[in-house]
Design a protein around this motif. Structure first.
Motif, PDB file in Angstrom:
ATOM      1  N   ARG A  37      -9.190 123.669  38.662  1.00  0.00           N
ATOM      2  CA  ARG A  37      -7.960 124.354  39.049  1.00  0.00           C
ATOM      3  C   ARG A  37      -8.204 125.595  39.889  1.00  0.00           C
ATOM      4  N   ARG A  38      -9.252 126.333  39.638  1.00  0.00           N
ATOM      5  CA  ARG A  38      -9.523 127.540  40.422  1.00  0.00           C
ATOM      6  C   ARG A  38      -9.889 127.187  41.857  1.00  0.00           C
ATOM      7  N   ALA A  39     -10.753 126.184  42.021  1.00  0.00           N
ATOM      8  CA  ALA A  39     -11.159 125.776  43.368  1.00  0.00           C
ATOM      9  C   ALA A  39      -9.964 125.220  44.142  1.00  0.00           C
ATOM     10  N   LEU A  40      -9.127 124.421  43.473  1.00  0.00           N
ATOM     11  CA  LEU A  40      -7.964 123.854  44.143  1.00  0.00           C
ATOM     12  C   LEU A  40      -6.961 124.939  44.527  1.00  0.00           C
ATOM     13  N   ALA A  41      -6.727 125.885  43.617  1.00  0.00           N
ATOM     14  CA  ALA A  41      -5.802 126.978  43.922  1.00  0.00           C
ATOM     15  C   ALA A  41      -6.323 127.824  45.082  1.00  0.00           C
ATOM     16  N   GLY A  42      -7.633 128.035  45.135  1.00  0.00           N
ATOM     17  CA  GLY A  42      -8.214 128.789  46.237  1.00  0.00           C
ATOM     18  C   GLY A  42      -8.049 128.067  47.562  1.00  0.00           C
ATOM     19  N   PHE A  43      -8.219 126.748  47.553  1.00  0.00           N
ATOM     20  CA  PHE A  43      -8.049 125.966  48.782  1.00  0.00           C
ATOM     21  C   PHE A  43      -6.610 126.039  49.279  1.00  0.00           C
ATOM     22  N   VAL A  44      -5.660 125.946  48.348  1.00  0.00           N
ATOM     23  CA  VAL A  44      -4.244 126.033  48.727  1.00  0.00           C
ATOM     24  C   VAL A  44      -3.926 127.405  49.311  1.00  0.00           C
ATOM     25  N   ALA A  45      -4.502 128.451  48.714  1.00  0.00           N
ATOM     26  CA  ALA A  45      -4.256 129.807  49.214  1.00  0.00           C
ATOM     27  C   ALA A  45      -4.854 130.004  50.607  1.00  0.00           C
ATOM     28  N   ASP A  46      -6.019 129.422  50.853  1.00  0.00           N
ATOM     29  CA  ASP A  46      -6.691 129.601  52.148  1.00  0.00           C
ATOM     30  C   ASP A  46      -6.100 128.712  53.231  1.00  0.00           C
TER      31      ASP A  46
END
Length: 228
Positions: A37-46
């Motif tokens: 979830r952290r990696a996916l949320a970071g990708f969405v933010a970037d």
């Protein structure tokens, strides 16, 4: 000629078998979403636009292959993009996937079904031609009816694409909104070490509301027939 008509459906079947053989199904789960979830949320933010497009394409493809993980995909959309943007992405994605399956089945099987149809199927086809939107809308509103059934059955009787798309897109909005809302709260649920309670769709208040909506759509069929 017959093999040509079967080609789109065969392509979907080959892709389904390939996905199964590669073990791709295991990546579409709440456990995988929690782990990454952290990696996916970071990708969405970037990269929000890229993430949104990839989500729609992945969601549509999985629906077209009749992989029964629709609630997980919708919750993932709510988790990654928020309740309302997740809803706005999930509805067209699920509609696109259902339409791909619908067209593949209709192209491959509708003509053969029509040639071997009996009187009962002829009456069903006539009813769907007249009131198909409202019947399919009722099916889409009910969470207990498998999503793929609402794509395959109309295809076999030759429903028009625009009617199918409209009834599907409108009918899935309530259920999609519920799962996207659950997804929007997943981070807190995961932080507590819990799992979301998917029985919310079958809880009496929710189920009653969806049944009421389905009843309203069927009442429109009754009113049209009474007025004609």
């Amino acid at each position: 000629m017959r093999h040509g008509r079967l080609r789109p459906l065969l392509i979907l079947l080959v892709l389904l078998v390939l996905a199964w053989a590669l073990g791709l199904f295991r990546y579409v789960s709440l456990a995988e979403l929690e782990q990454h979830r952290r990696a996916l949320a970071g990708f969405v933010a970037d990269r929000p636009w890229t993430a949104g497009l990839l989500y729609v394409l992945a969601h549509a493809g999985i629906v077209a292959l009749v992989i029964p993980v629709g609630p997980v995909l919708t919750m993932a959309g709510g988790f990654l993009f928020g309740r309302w943007l997740g809803l706005l992405l999930a509805v067209p994605a699920a509609t696109l996937g259902a339409s791909i399956l619908f067209l593949a089945v209709r192209h491959a099987l509708a003509q053969g079904t029509a040639q071997h149809a009996g009187p009962m199927l002829d009456r069903v086809r006539a009813g769907l031609k007249r009131d198909g939107f409202w019947y399919l809308l009722s099916i889409r509103l009910l969470p207990v009816i498998p999503y793929s059934v609402g794509s395959i059955a109309p295809a076999l009787v030759g429903m028009r694409l625009r009617v199918f798309v409209a009834a599907t897109a409108i009918g899935i909005i309530p259920g999609t909104a519920i799962f996207a809302g659950i997804g929007a709260g997943l981070d807190d649920i995961f932080a507590r070490g819990d799992r979301p309670d998917l029985r919310v769709m079958l809880a009496p208040p929710t189920l009653f509301a969806l049944l009421a909506l389905a009843g309203l759509s069927l009442s429109a069929v009754w009113w049209r027939r009474r007025a004609s």
